[in-house]
Design an enzyme around this catalytic site. Structure first.
Site, PDB file in Angstrom:
ATOM      1  N   HIS A  34      -8.645   0.980  -0.186  1.00 51.52           N
ATOM      2  CA  HIS A  34      -8.604   0.008  -1.281  1.00 51.52           C
ATOM      3  C   HIS A  34     -10.006  -0.477  -1.680  1.00 51.52           C
ATOM      4  CE1 HIS A  34      -4.267  -0.011  -1.296  1.00 51.52           C
ATOM      5  NE2 HIS A  34      -4.301  -0.104   0.019  1.00 51.52           N
ATOM      6  N   SER A  71       0.844  -1.197   0.000  1.00 50.92           N
ATOM      7  CA  SER A  71       0.000   0.000   0.000  1.00 50.92           C
ATOM      8  C   SER A  71       0.881   1.249   0.000  1.00 50.92           C
ATOM      9  CB  SER A  71      -0.968  -0.025   1.183  1.00 50.92           C
ATOM     10  OG  SER A  71      -1.985   0.933   1.012  1.00 50.92           O
TER      11      SER A  71
END
Length: 311
Positions: free
Chosen positions: A194, A90
């Site tokens: 996400h 991430s």
């Protein structure tokens, strides 16, 4: 020892005081941290003396963790230890963009600050949460996701999938998991990351990278794996921007990244940054892998000795 990968930790692994001794003892780390402090005053105080709650706020977490992740890699590079490939989980992918030469340090730090601010704003508008679900069939979990309006977002390793969504929907999912006696772990993050709730953030990141004159995106100088595709990043600027900017609103295919790294004969994985979360994912995914980490001076010394002994 065969090929080596550097892995950069993601949000949730932060803690007050992270990378402080690396900053105090390694001039190259100190130089970069001081540059970051000039770009974003107060960052070092947050890293070294901030509270857990302060560091949990996404707009603070991301620039601070970016530096903490980078410190370990810079310290290793000073010792002559460099990777054959890199990947970041991430926000760690922004660190990987810098370390692989796609962006300069200032560009990457400005980008991670913007990313943190945009994701914080999106999370404020859509209060959310994330949980790691353990040892549940993927298809069965996907059905529960549809039932509760939640999203399977991070495929961490065999037997662990992270689910993200609005707080009330995550609570519904937790109740169903508890009823089915499925274990889950609440993650220390503050938003439905996400997921489609982050699409506006993706669009703004793409616009910033494509239309701003602040960035000169270059082809990676070493294999850089993408969260979104689990494949190596392409070389063309537009493709790099499209893949990276879409990352925040798409799943992280971490298990596939590790599997693909194994296929290119990587057998040593060094987690750079606080904690050992990614090390755990490697252990469960790549059989027989050598797993090391660098988060402070002590772990740096241990890792350097491992490389010296392998030579």
């Amino acid at each position: 020892m065969g090929k080596t990968a550097f892995l950069f930790a993601g949000q949730g692994s932060q803690y007050p005081g992270m990378a402080k001794d690396l900053y105090e003892n390694i001039p190259e780390v100190q130089t970069l941290f001081n540059q970051a402090e000039k770009l974003r005053p107060g960052t070092l105080a947050q890293m070294f003396a901030g509270t857990e709650d302060e560091l949990k706020q996404t707009n603070n977490t991301q620039p601070c963790l970016f530096l903490a992740d980078l410190a370990g890699a810079i310290a290793l590079k000073k010792q002559g230890i460099e990777p054959d490939a890199v990947a970041g989980f991430s926000l760690g992918e922004v660190v990987a963009l810098y370390f692989s030469g796609v962006l300069s340090f200032q560009e990457a730090f400005k980008l991670v600050c913007l990313r943190g601010e945009l994701m914080h704003k999106a999370a404020t508008q859509n209060a959310g949460a994330m949980i790691a679900v353990l040892k549940m069939d993927r298809d069965e979990l996907a059905l529960l996701g549809k039932e509760t309006g939640t999203y399977l977002v991070n495929y961490n390793c065999p037997g662990q999938i992270v689910v993200s969504g609005k707080e009330e929907n995550i609570e519904k999912l937790k109740a169903l998991l508890t009823e089915k006696k499925v274990r889950f772990i609440q993650l220390s993050v503050g938003g439905p990351f996400h997921t489609p709730y982050m699409e506006e953030t993706s669009d703004k990141l793409k616009k910033e990278l494509k239309e701003s004159d602040k960035y000169q995106v270059k082809a990676p100088q070493l294999p850089l794996f993408s969260n979104k595709t689990a494949q190596m990043y392409p070389e063309k600027e537009d493709e790099i921007i499209d893949i990276f900017s879409a990352q925040v609103s798409n799943s992280v295919k971490w298990e596939d990244i590790l599997t693909n790294m194994e296929k290119m004969q990587i057998d040593t994985f060094v987690e750079c940054g606080p904690g050992k979360t990614l090390s755990g994912f490697v252990k469960r995914t790549v059989k027989g892998a050598k797993i090391l980490n660098v988060s402070d001076i002590e772990s740096l010394g241990s890792t350097v000795r491992e490389f010296e002994n392998a030579c």
